[in-house]
Design a protein around this motif. Sequence first.
Motif, PDB file in Angstrom:
ATOM      1  N   ARG A  64       0.819  -1.315   0.042  1.00 59.74           N
ATOM      2  CA  ARG A  64      -0.051   0.077  -0.111  1.00 59.74           C
ATOM      3  C   ARG A  64       0.931   1.222  -0.193  1.00 59.74           C
ATOM      4  NH1 ARG A  64      -2.904   0.209   5.849  1.00 59.74           N
ATOM      5  NH2 ARG A  64      -1.050   0.188   7.264  1.00 59.74           N
ATOM      6  N   TYR A  65       0.376   2.082  -0.795  1.00 64.12           N
ATOM      7  CA  TYR A  65       1.483   3.589  -1.031  1.00 64.12           C
ATOM      8  C   TYR A  65       0.420   4.556  -0.268  1.00 64.12           C
ATOM      9  CZ  TYR A  65       3.536   7.356  -3.366  1.00 64.12           C
ATOM     10  OH  TYR A  65       4.178   8.392  -3.585  1.00 64.12           O
ATOM     11  N   HIS A  66       1.260   5.264   0.367  1.00 56.84           N
ATOM     12  CA  HIS A  66       0.862   6.465   1.043  1.00 56.84           C
ATOM     13  C   HIS A  66       1.266   7.764   0.414  1.00 56.84           C
ATOM     14  CE1 HIS A  66      -0.476   9.972   3.899  1.00 56.84           C
ATOM     15  NE2 HIS A  66      -1.373   9.070   4.270  1.00 56.84           N
ATOM     16  N   ALA A  67       0.528   8.438  -0.481  1.00 54.79           N
ATOM     17  CA  ALA A  67       1.158   9.129  -1.427  1.00 54.79           C
ATOM     18  C   ALA A  67       1.402  10.695  -0.522  1.00 54.79           C
ATOM     19  CB  ALA A  67      -0.187   9.978  -2.480  1.00 54.79           C
ATOM     20  N   GLY A  68       0.651  11.015   0.430  1.00 52.98           N
ATOM     21  CA  GLY A  68       1.045  12.288   1.185  1.00 52.98           C
ATOM     22  C   GLY A  68       2.373  12.147   2.121  1.00 52.98           C
ATOM     23  N   LEU A  69       2.886  10.817   2.393  1.00 54.18           N
ATOM     24  CA  LEU A  69       4.073  10.689   2.839  1.00 54.18           C
ATOM     25  C   LEU A  69       5.295  10.188   1.756  1.00 54.18           C
ATOM     26  CD1 LEU A  69       3.231   8.930   6.348  1.00 54.18           C
ATOM     27  CD2 LEU A  69       3.759  11.286   5.841  1.00 54.18           C
ATOM     28  N   ARG A  70       4.624   9.781   0.735  1.00 55.13           N
ATOM     29  CA  ARG A  70       5.587   9.213  -0.290  1.00 55.13           C
ATOM     30  C   ARG A  70       6.248   8.047  -0.010  1.00 55.13           C
ATOM     31  NH1 ARG A  70       6.708  15.000  -0.375  1.00 55.13           N
ATOM     32  NH2 ARG A  70       5.589  16.013  -2.201  1.00 55.13           N
ATOM     33  N   LEU A  71       5.314   7.320   0.872  1.00 57.75           N
ATOM     34  CA  LEU A  71       5.893   6.015   1.172  1.00 57.75           C
ATOM     35  C   LEU A  71       5.143   4.766   1.046  1.00 57.75           C
ATOM     36  CD1 LEU A  71       8.236   5.425   3.438  1.00 57.75           C
ATOM     37  CD2 LEU A  71       6.558   5.663   5.086  1.00 57.75           C
ATOM     38  N   LEU A  72       6.030   3.672   0.715  1.00 55.53           N
ATOM     39  CA  LEU A  72       5.326   2.389   0.425  1.00 55.53           C
ATOM     40  C   LEU A  72       5.470   1.454   1.530  1.00 55.53           C
ATOM     41  CD1 LEU A  72       4.134   0.587  -2.114  1.00 55.53           C
ATOM     42  CD2 LEU A  72       6.596  -0.165  -2.220  1.00 55.53           C
ATOM     43  N   GLU A  73       4.529   0.651   1.853  1.00 57.33           N
ATOM     44  CA  GLU A  73       4.517  -0.191   2.759  1.00 57.33           C
ATOM     45  C   GLU A  73       4.291  -1.574   2.403  1.00 57.33           C
ATOM     46  OE1 GLU A  73       2.884  -0.890   7.425  1.00 57.33           O
ATOM     47  OE2 GLU A  73       1.876   0.463   6.050  1.00 57.33           O
ATOM     48  N   ALA A  74       5.220  -2.549   2.460  1.00 54.72           N
ATOM     49  CA  ALA A  74       5.268  -3.819   2.155  1.00 54.72           C
ATOM     50  C   ALA A  74       5.011  -5.085   2.886  1.00 54.72           C
ATOM     51  CB  ALA A  74       6.370  -4.125   1.027  1.00 54.72           C
ATOM     52  N   GLN A  75       4.032  -5.973   3.076  1.00 56.33           N
ATOM     53  CA  GLN A  75       3.911  -6.935   3.923  1.00 56.33           C
ATOM     54  C   GLN A  75       5.169  -7.940   3.455  1.00 56.33           C
ATOM     55  OE1 GLN A  75      -0.047  -8.275   3.207  1.00 56.33           O
ATOM     56  NE2 GLN A  75      -0.747  -7.326   5.171  1.00 56.33           N
ATOM     57  N   ASP A  76       5.364  -8.627   4.944  1.00 62.37           N
ATOM     58  CA  ASP A  76       6.500  -9.763   4.548  1.00 62.37           C
ATOM     59  C   ASP A  76       5.984 -10.844   4.043  1.00 62.37           C
ATOM     60  OD1 ASP A  76       9.165 -10.620   5.733  1.00 62.37           O
ATOM     61  OD2 ASP A  76       7.762 -12.410   6.052  1.00 62.37           O
ATOM     62  N   MET A 142       1.607  11.720 -10.829  1.00 60.64           N
ATOM     63  CA  MET A 142       2.341  12.066  -9.820  1.00 60.64           C
ATOM     64  C   MET A 142       1.230  12.250  -8.712  1.00 60.64           C
ATOM     65  SD  MET A 142       5.240  14.601  -8.636  1.00 60.64           S
ATOM     66  CE  MET A 142       4.255  16.306  -9.057  1.00 60.64           C
ATOM     67  N   TYR A 143       1.018  11.542  -7.729  1.00 62.31           N
ATOM     68  CA  TYR A 143      -0.150  11.880  -6.646  1.00 62.31           C
ATOM     69  C   TYR A 143       0.308  12.411  -5.363  1.00 62.31           C
ATOM     70  CZ  TYR A 143      -2.323   8.277  -9.757  1.00 62.31           C
ATOM     71  OH  TYR A 143      -2.858   7.484 -10.571  1.00 62.31           O
ATOM     72  N   SER A 144      -0.565  13.319  -4.758  1.00 62.02           N
ATOM     73  CA  SER A 144      -0.054  14.196  -3.860  1.00 62.02           C
ATOM     74  C   SER A 144      -1.435  14.532  -3.214  1.00 62.02           C
ATOM     75  CB  SER A 144       0.721  15.349  -3.929  1.00 62.02           C
ATOM     76  OG  SER A 144      -0.226  16.278  -4.818  1.00 62.02           O
ATOM     77  N   LEU A 145      -1.366  14.896  -1.891  1.00 64.97           N
ATOM     78  CA  LEU A 145      -2.628  15.214  -0.934  1.00 64.97           C
ATOM     79  C   LEU A 145      -3.121  16.941  -1.668  1.00 64.97           C
ATOM     80  CD1 LEU A 145      -2.227  14.215   2.500  1.00 64.97           C
ATOM     81  CD2 LEU A 145      -3.511  13.206   0.872  1.00 64.97           C
ATOM     82  N   GLY A 146      -4.271  16.859  -1.878  1.00 62.94           N
ATOM     83  CA  GLY A 146      -4.719  18.107  -2.435  1.00 62.94           C
ATOM     84  C   GLY A 146      -4.589  19.302  -1.187  1.00 62.94           C
ATOM     85  N   ASN A 150     -11.902  17.938   1.793  1.00 65.69           N
ATOM     86  CA  ASN A 150     -13.242  17.896   1.201  1.00 65.69           C
ATOM     87  C   ASN A 150     -14.341  18.218   2.430  1.00 65.69           C
ATOM     88  OD1 ASN A 150     -13.386  15.710   2.423  1.00 65.69           O
ATOM     89  ND2 ASN A 150     -12.844  14.304   0.858  1.00 65.69           N
ATOM     90  N   ALA A 151     -15.629  17.795   1.977  1.00 68.97           N
ATOM     91  CA  ALA A 151     -16.746  18.057   2.922  1.00 68.97           C
ATOM     92  C   ALA A 151     -16.627  16.905   4.100  1.00 68.97           C
ATOM     93  CB  ALA A 151     -18.112  17.498   2.088  1.00 68.97           C
ATOM     94  N   LYS A 152     -15.765  16.203   4.040  1.00 65.14           N
ATOM     95  CA  LYS A 152     -15.586  15.156   5.133  1.00 65.14           C
ATOM     96  C   LYS A 152     -14.511  15.691   5.935  1.00 65.14           C
ATOM     97  CE  LYS A 152     -17.634  10.995   2.911  1.00 65.14           C
ATOM     98  NZ  LYS A 152     -17.333   9.383   2.428  1.00 65.14           N
ATOM     99  N   GLY A 153     -13.887  16.875   5.615  1.00 67.29           N
ATOM    100  CA  GLY A 153     -12.570  17.211   6.165  1.00 67.29           C
ATOM    101  C   GLY A 153     -11.342  16.572   6.217  1.00 67.29           C
ATOM    102  N   VAL A 154     -11.561  15.646   4.813  1.00 65.24           N
ATOM    103  CA  VAL A 154     -10.128  14.886   4.326  1.00 65.24           C
ATOM    104  C   VAL A 154      -9.534  15.609   3.467  1.00 65.24           C
ATOM    105  CG1 VAL A 154      -9.208  12.622   3.750  1.00 65.24           C
ATOM    106  CG2 VAL A 154     -10.854  12.786   5.470  1.00 65.24           C
ATOM    107  N   ARG A 155      -8.154  15.556   3.055  1.00 65.54           N
ATOM    108  CA  ARG A 155      -7.532  16.054   1.745  1.00 65.54           C
ATOM    109  C   ARG A 155      -7.578  14.977   1.069  1.00 65.54           C
ATOM    110  NH1 ARG A 155      -2.037  18.272   4.028  1.00 65.54           N
ATOM    111  NH2 ARG A 155      -1.611  18.587   1.653  1.00 65.54           N
ATOM    112  N   PRO A 156      -8.030  15.190  -0.345  1.00 64.10           N
ATOM    113  CA  PRO A 156      -8.173  13.977  -1.270  1.00 64.10           C
ATOM    114  C   PRO A 156      -6.911  14.008  -1.982  1.00 64.10           C
ATOM    115  CG  PRO A 156      -9.402  15.833  -1.981  1.00 64.10           C
ATOM    116  CD  PRO A 156      -9.208  16.419  -0.709  1.00 64.10           C
ATOM    117  N   LEU A 157      -6.723  12.825  -2.534  1.00 58.80           N
ATOM    118  CA  LEU A 157      -5.518  12.761  -3.516  1.00 58.80           C
ATOM    119  C   LEU A 157      -6.186  13.425  -4.762  1.00 58.80           C
ATOM    120  CD1 LEU A 157      -4.576   8.678  -2.981  1.00 58.80           C
ATOM    121  CD2 LEU A 157      -3.451  10.762  -2.119  1.00 58.80           C
ATOM    122  N   VAL A 158      -4.652  13.891  -5.325  1.00 59.27           N
ATOM    123  CA  VAL A 158      -4.975  14.740  -6.671  1.00 59.27           C
ATOM    124  C   VAL A 158      -3.606  14.130  -7.468  1.00 59.27           C
ATOM    125  CG1 VAL A 158      -6.208  16.630  -5.607  1.00 59.27           C
ATOM    126  CG2 VAL A 158      -3.690  16.534  -5.818  1.00 59.27           C
TER     127      VAL A 158
END
Length: 225
Positions: A64-76, A142-146, A150-158
């Motif tokens: 899973r990739y977190h675009a805000g932190l630019r960090l990939l997490e990989a399961q063992d 290239m993905y980042s946080l907006g 949004n209406a839910k108070g969350v910065r969406p991916l752009v």
Amino acid sequence: MLAQSNRELAEARAVHQQANAGASGKALRVALKQQPAGYMGQGAFQFGALRTYDGRYRPVPGLRYHAGLRLLEAQDSVNNDSTQLWPAGGLRGFDLGEAGDAEMPLRRFRTRLIKEGAAGTRREFVEILTAIDAGPLVLAWMYSLGPEPNAKGVRPLVGTLVAGSGTNGAEPLRVLEADQPSVLRLFGGRADAVRKFVATERLDYTRPADIARMMDYYNRVAVIK
């Protein structure tokens, strides 16, 4: 060439080690837990593969990739409760999904230098849209946080379109405006040939999928020149 490859491998290993050990590793994991959003795919782990600087292709049960932190997490591969963190500088890239899977089609992410304005360059994971990721031209998201929640108070991916050479990894990709002048400028002396292809295929200069087709056509023609 060998010296450069060895240097890249050594740098990648150092980046990966720093992201998973000591205070820096703990800080990254705390930051991940504190993020309410910013993951691709709503934070669910997806089957995929790592592409490392030593040339290996390593399938893993979940990424899973977190675009805000630019960090990939990989399961063992053995213990899914254990994960490794991979910043962009630690990998050549990664794949999500599997080729031929209609429910979860393959998505290709590669590490590239990005140039934005006068702020210099930085390494980012970008999602490749062209048929190949080694040029002559490549188009990617290239993905980042907006900037605004949004209406839910969350910065969406752009997503921001970036384009440039696919054969020279030292040459950064640049932000691309999706309009006719900007797109045709990429093709240099072959712009007229691409323009004819666009007219024949009825493509749209504002649609990323169509721009990728233009680049695929250019890449085939450029190789033959």
